[in-house]
Design an enzyme around this catalytic site. Structure first.
Site, PDB file in Angstrom:
ATOM      1  N   ASP A 101      46.403 -91.642 -27.791  1.00  0.00           N
ATOM      2  CA  ASP A 101      45.196 -92.435 -27.658  1.00  0.00           C
ATOM      3  C   ASP A 101      44.323 -91.284 -26.980  1.00  0.00           C
ATOM      4  O   ASP A 101      44.534 -90.209 -26.414  1.00  0.00           O
ATOM      5  CB  ASP A 101      45.153 -93.485 -26.758  1.00  0.00           C
ATOM      6  CG  ASP A 101      45.512 -93.265 -25.386  1.00  0.00           C
ATOM      7  OD1 ASP A 101      46.434 -92.555 -25.097  1.00  0.00           O
ATOM      8  OD2 ASP A 101      45.044 -93.832 -24.474  1.00  0.00           O
ATOM      9  N   GLU A 162      47.922 -94.244 -22.337  1.00  0.00           N
ATOM     10  CA  GLU A 162      47.634 -93.293 -21.244  1.00  0.00           C
ATOM     11  C   GLU A 162      46.175 -93.208 -20.713  1.00  0.00           C
ATOM     12  O   GLU A 162      46.066 -93.039 -19.387  1.00  0.00           O
ATOM     13  CB  GLU A 162      48.215 -91.992 -21.592  1.00  0.00           C
ATOM     14  CG  GLU A 162      48.423 -90.929 -20.495  1.00  0.00           C
ATOM     15  CD  GLU A 162      47.063 -90.278 -19.767  1.00  0.00           C
ATOM     16  OE1 GLU A 162      47.209 -89.895 -18.784  1.00  0.00           O
ATOM     17  OE2 GLU A 162      46.255 -90.026 -20.749  1.00  0.00           O
TER      18      GLU A 162
END
Length: 400
Positions: A101, A162
């Protein structure tokens, strides 16, 4: 069996299409909340990492919650996490982690890439961490060509959340860390090659204040002003800051028309503890402030959140791993240094599981989380070689 010659390793890694992978993956918008983009990214990574031996799977995210602006608690959807398990029965096993991400949502203006010069690529996620994922793959492919490969097993974990705290992958990280001799994580190094050493921790909280509405002119004293209570709470929490504990009341949400005493407010606050003792201090400050404000303002207060990333000190195990990385860098003509940072990442979670970790093994770059984010292209070969040498030395020694 010996670690292969540096020149042969560099030649092997230089042949890998790391820049092509980086650019292709950076072209996929994989902001943490863009589930379609994360599906595309997970598929692309699964295709790429499937060339490595072992069992590859996409793991469903664990449940995670968020407090909305109206004070309700609801589930957050996340993308799936990629896990590759190679030689799980090996006596010496490592963990490699990264994230798919980025911080750029699907409607963000920063979507395109461009070269600022022959060696500098500007683009979303090129350093943080599409470039890091590309060089991790290249490093592991190089490891697999060595006779030493059979001496070491490893897990690769690439999560989808994350950038927002790894709430749906924290338990997975802890599980995969168990029994590993060391871990490497592929956050970007600084542009000059410096690595992150010790890290502080972090805690994020949403504190919901329930007051009582009333007319601001006719009967204000019958109300209980949630905005005032939240402000009082913010000031009290801010007063808890001290050396080794930063406190940042970041936002107060709530309220409505000027003639109505607000009955709801949400305080968002971040803590940055430098030690486990600082976490205890912060938690005591939170408990005290909530109790005092609830009593003084006659409001109900609900606490949501946690200290989701503990501090990461440089203990003996981490110091040994850093020394090994430095030694590998010297073989490549690199002077590897590190320094403490206030930032956090999944390296905090890995260290909390008792596993030595170096968490900035990714590409050199900078200006991450901004439209100026850049990757230094020549660092792809350099840092992939650094990882491969480090892993092969651990394989040769059978540990740290």
């Amino acid at each position: 069996m010996k670690v292969p010659a540096v020149s042969a390793l560099l030649d092997r890694i230089a042949a890998e299409p790391m820049l092509d992978h980086t650019r292709a993956w950076a072209a996929i918008n994989s902001g943490t909340r863009n589930l379609d983009g994360l599906r595309m990214m997970a598929g692309a990574l699964a295709d790429a990492f499937s060339v490595l031996p072992g069992e590859l799977s996409l793991i469903d995210p664990a449940p995670a919650e968020s407090v909305s602006t109206d004070g309700t608690v609801s589930a957050i959807e996340h993308g799936r996490h990629l896990v590759l398990r190679v030689r799980p029965d090996a006596a010496t096993r490592m963990l490699f982690t990264g994230h798919m991400d980025t911080v750029y949502p699907i409607d963000h203006a920063f979507q395109d890439q461009r070269f600022l010069d022959d060696n500098t690529l500007n683009g979303p996620g090129v350093a943080d961490m599409k470039g890091g994922l590309a060089l991790l793959l290249a490093a592991l492919k190089a490891v697999e060509t060595s006779p030493l490969a059979g001496r070491i097993g490893y897990d690769v974990m690439i999560n989808s959340d994350e950038e927002t705290g790894s709430f749906s992958s924290a338990a997975l990280i802890a599980d995969l860390a168990r029994g590993k001799v060391a871990a490497l994580t592929y956050e970007p190094a600084l542009a000059d090659g410096t690595l992150a050493g010790a890290r502080g921790g972090t805690g994020n909280f949403s504190i919901v204040v329930h007051g009582k509405s009333a007319h601001a002119g006719r009967n204000p004293d019958d109300g209980r002003n949630a905005i005032v209570a939240a402000s009082d709470l913010a000031v009290r929490l801010f007063s808890a800051k001290q050396e080794g504990l930063a406190v940042n009341p970041a936002r107060i949400e709530g309220g409505g028309p000027n003639n109505v005493v607000p009955d709801l407010a949400i305080l968002r606050v971040n803590f940055r503890p430098a030690s486990p003792e600082a976490i205890d201090t912060a938690q005591a400050a939170i408990d005290w402030a909530i109790a005092e404000v609830a009593a003084d303002r006659n409001v109900q207060i609900d606490l949501h959140g946690s200290f989701n990333r503990p501090p990461k000190p440089i203990d003996d195990g981490a110091a040994t791993l850093f020394a090994l990385v430095k030694d590998s860098g010297a073989d490549l003509g690199l002077d590897i240094g590190w320094k403490a940072t206030g930032g956090v990442c999944d390296g905090n979670n890995i260290a909390a599981a008792g596993v030595p970790v170096v968490d900035t093994m990714g590409a050199r770059g900078g200006a991450i989380h901004s439209t100026d984010e850049f990757l230094l292209v020549d660092s792809l070969v350099e840092r992939a070689a650094l990882s491969a040498l480090t892993v092969l030395k651990i394989a040769e020694k059978g540990g740290l």
